[in-house]
Design an enzyme around this catalytic site. Structure first.
Site, PDB file in Angstrom:
ATOM      1  N   TYR A  19      33.436  37.532  34.648  1.00  0.00           N
ATOM      2  CA  TYR A  19      33.630  36.634  35.802  1.00  0.00           C
ATOM      3  C   TYR A  19      32.620  35.488  35.768  1.00  0.00           C
ATOM      4  O   TYR A  19      32.922  34.371  36.180  1.00  0.00           O
ATOM      5  CB  TYR A  19      33.466  37.407  37.122  1.00  0.00           C
TER       6      TYR A  19
ATOM      7  N   LYS B 197      41.806  42.076  32.668  1.00  0.00           N
ATOM      8  CA  LYS B 197      40.585  41.636  32.019  1.00  0.00           C
ATOM      9  C   LYS B 197      39.665  42.822  31.772  1.00  0.00           C
ATOM     10  O   LYS B 197      39.777  43.793  32.524  1.00  0.00           O
ATOM     11  CB  LYS B 197      39.842  40.567  32.839  1.00  0.00           C
TER      12      LYS B 197
HETATM   13  P1  NAD Z   1      40.696  53.499  36.622  1.00  0.00           P
HETATM   14  O1  NAD Z   1      39.779  54.405  35.862  1.00  0.00           O
HETATM   15  O2  NAD Z   1      40.708  53.638  38.093  1.00  0.00           O
HETATM   16  O3  NAD Z   1      42.190  53.670  36.089  1.00  0.00           O
HETATM   17  C1  NAD Z   1      42.483  53.751  34.724  1.00  0.00           C
HETATM   18  C2  NAD Z   1      43.860  54.374  34.543  1.00  0.00           C
HETATM   19  O4  NAD Z   1      44.086  54.541  33.149  1.00  0.00           O
HETATM   20  C3  NAD Z   1      44.010  55.754  35.175  1.00  0.00           C
HETATM   21  O5  NAD Z   1      45.261  55.861  35.784  1.00  0.00           O
HETATM   22  C4  NAD Z   1      43.918  56.696  33.994  1.00  0.00           C
HETATM   23  O6  NAD Z   1      44.635  57.900  34.215  1.00  0.00           O
HETATM   24  C5  NAD Z   1      44.563  55.870  32.904  1.00  0.00           C
HETATM   25  N1  NAD Z   1      44.174  56.289  31.554  1.00  0.00           N
HETATM   26  C6  NAD Z   1      45.027  56.409  30.532  1.00  0.00           C
HETATM   27  N2  NAD Z   1      44.382  56.812  29.426  1.00  0.00           N
HETATM   28  C7  NAD Z   1      43.099  56.972  29.763  1.00  0.00           C
HETATM   29  C8  NAD Z   1      41.936  57.383  29.038  1.00  0.00           C
HETATM   30  N3  NAD Z   1      41.975  57.702  27.731  1.00  0.00           N
HETATM   31  N4  NAD Z   1      40.766  57.424  29.708  1.00  0.00           N
HETATM   32  C9  NAD Z   1      40.690  57.073  31.014  1.00  0.00           C
HETATM   33  N5  NAD Z   1      41.758  56.664  31.747  1.00  0.00           N
HETATM   34  C10 NAD Z   1      42.952  56.629  31.115  1.00  0.00           C
HETATM   35  O7  NAD Z   1      40.328  52.022  36.184  1.00  0.00           O
HETATM   36  P2  NAD Z   1      40.638  50.683  36.986  1.00  0.00           P
HETATM   37  O8  NAD Z   1      39.467  50.342  37.810  1.00  0.00           O
HETATM   38  O9  NAD Z   1      41.951  50.742  37.618  1.00  0.00           O
HETATM   39  O10 NAD Z   1      40.639  49.621  35.772  1.00  0.00           O
HETATM   40  C11 NAD Z   1      41.724  49.507  34.876  1.00  0.00           C
HETATM   41  C12 NAD Z   1      41.695  48.111  34.222  1.00  0.00           C
HETATM   42  O11 NAD Z   1      41.844  47.137  35.233  1.00  0.00           O
HETATM   43  C13 NAD Z   1      40.385  47.780  33.512  1.00  0.00           C
HETATM   44  O12 NAD Z   1      40.649  47.032  32.355  1.00  0.00           O
HETATM   45  C14 NAD Z   1      39.628  46.927  34.509  1.00  0.00           C
HETATM   46  O13 NAD Z   1      38.736  46.000  33.910  1.00  0.00           O
HETATM   47  C15 NAD Z   1      40.765  46.217  35.200  1.00  0.00           C
HETATM   48  N6  NAD Z   1      40.431  45.852  36.594  1.00  0.00           N
HETATM   49  C16 NAD Z   1      40.599  44.574  36.977  1.00  0.00           C
HETATM   50  C17 NAD Z   1      40.296  44.182  38.268  1.00  0.00           C
HETATM   51  C18 NAD Z   1      40.519  42.762  38.684  1.00  0.00           C
HETATM   52  O14 NAD Z   1      40.038  42.411  39.772  1.00  0.00           O
HETATM   53  N7  NAD Z   1      41.219  41.954  37.930  1.00  0.00           N
HETATM   54  C19 NAD Z   1      39.803  45.125  39.164  1.00  0.00           C
HETATM   55  C20 NAD Z   1      39.652  46.439  38.755  1.00  0.00           C
HETATM   56  C21 NAD Z   1      39.969  46.794  37.449  1.00  0.00           C
END
Ligand code: NAD
Length: 372
Positions: free
Chosen positions: A228, A142
């Site tokens: 949410y 999401k």
């Molecule tokens: P994060 O920044 O920790 O991780 C993002 C990942 O994408 C990294 O591994 C990064 O290297 C990669 N990436 C690839 N191309 C990129 C770019 N151009 N710029 C930045 N990063 C790039 O983020 P996250 O917190 O893991 O979130 C990722 C997704 O998961 C989001 O869509 C977020 O909304 C979702 N999320 C959902 C929940 C949930 O509870 N359902 C919780 C956290 C995150």
């Protein structure tokens, strides 16, 4: 970070990919009773995580260790050093490790049944469509996409390739949240007439974070946490909102110059129910309150990974010792094996994208009432 990604051409790329689905399509896995790895006496479906950031590293991969119907079979990463690290930690075969350039060749990998997109929001549509075109079932985090158009293209691509699409709405697998959904359905206390929901956290000071970049995030707190609140209002009523008004507040103009910091909005539902929600990147709050004609319910915390608790009238909803992510991924694996849609299909994400688009339209025109 060792990542190359042509984000500038993303929009046209999504269009091109989704319009060419038939041409790219490979033999679909669905219905999929014959797929998955034999693991003991039980069949498990192989998941490949795309994007090994915080959520994959700290929640999804550990959750898969305890899964019964799914397992971590592969990874897709742009960071070379993570390949050996993850392979060692989770016993991932070298042949199941991909980067963003060779990702499409995952099509021929029989170990991978499900591709799970855990990338910045602006990349969800592109990678979901590429995974669908590779004949893989998809879980997409999401918010599903940046807008309604992308969400529809993702649903179409999955349909055209005969694969299932699920959105990372883990709360639908939380027992206490499911109790709230049950009350909405059975109405033991009459209709809902008011919902208050809040989902916020205080954002760190890394000004380079993708969540603060409109092009990568599509918006601010609304896209990340406000979704949410929209979900909560929808599952607490069991209805779809018909109109919305939104107001924005900003206290840190430097950090949040590109995205929304704090937004409050009201939604109207067909039965006459009304919701008031606040989301923020600069507040600490996480709760849901529901007023029924003859009772009330609450959850606090309402959206955290652990310890969701509250009450329905005098009945306490104690924290449940479950892992939401394990249940979510196993639940989707079972949907695939049984040949039934996910309980949180793409259409569920699309409904939220429609609300978010209407919310931003309301903000743009000074908080006027916008029909959804
Ligand atoms: P994060 O920044 O920790 O991780 C993002 C990942 O994408 C990294 O591994 C990064 O290297 C990669 N990436 C690839 N191309 C990129 C770019 N151009 N710029 C930045 N990063 C790039 O983020 P996250 O917190 O893991 O979130 C990722 C997704 O998961 C989001 O869509 C977020 O909304 C979702 N999320 C959902 C929940 C949930 O509870 N359902 C919780 C956290 C995150």
């Amino acid at each position: 970070m060792n990542i190359s990604h042509p984000s500038a051409s993303r929009r046209s790329f999504v269009k091109r990919l989704s319009s060419g689905v038939a041409a790219f399509s490979v033999a679909a896995n669905f219905p999929a009773l014959a797929i998955g790895a034999e693991n003991g006496s039980r069949k498990k479906l192989g998941i490949a995580l795309v994007g090994l950031g915080n959520y994959s590293t700290k929640q999804l991969a550990p959750a898969l260790v305890d899964a019964q119907d799914s397992y971590l079979a592969g990874i897709v990463t742009g960071t070379k050093s993570k390949e050996a690290e993850w392979s060692q930690k989770y016993g991932i075969k070298r042949t199941n490790i991909y980067n963003y350039e060779n990702f499409d060749s995952i099509a021929s990998n029989k170990d991978i049944d499900i591709v799970y997109i855990v990338l910045p929001n602006s990349m969800h549509a592109e990678y979901t469509i590429r995974a669908a075109n590779a004949g893989k079932h998809v879980i997409c985090e999401k918010p599903m996409a940046l807008n309604v158009e992308e969400a529809q293209a993702m649903i179409e691509a999955c349909k055209a390739n005969n694969v299932l699409l699920s959105i990372g709405y883990r709360l639908h697998f939380d027992p206490n949240t499911r109790e709230i959904m049950k009350v909405a359905k059975e109405k033991p206390y009459g209709n809902v007439h008011y919902i208050q929901s809040e989902a916020s956290f205080i954002m760190g000071n890394n000004l380079k974070a993708w969540r603060l970049n409109r092009e990568l995030a599509g918006g601010g707190a609304v896209m990340d946490m406000g979704i949410y609140c929209i979900q909560a209002a929808r599952y607490a009523t069991g209805e779809e909102p018909i109109a919305i008004r939104a107001q924005e507040y900003k206290t840190d103009w430097e950090k949040f110059k590109d995205v929304d910091e704090t937004v409050t909005w009201q939604m109207e539902f067909p039965s006459g129910a009304y919701s008031n929600s606040t989301t923020s990147y600069n507040i600490r709050s996480n709760r849901l309150y529901i007023s029924y004609r003859n009772g009330s319910a609450q959850l606090e915390p309402a959206t955290k990974y652990n310890g969701i608790k509250g009450s329905i009238q005098d009945r306490l909803l104690e924290p449940q010792p479950i892992n939401q992510q394990t249940r979510q991924m196993d639940g989707f694996a079972r949907s695939i094996m049984e040949g039934v849609p996910s309980i949180v299909p793409g259409e569920e994400g699309l409904r939220d994208m429609k609300v978010i688009e209407a919310l931003y339209r309301s903000l743009k025109n000074g908080g006027n009432r916008v029909l959804i």
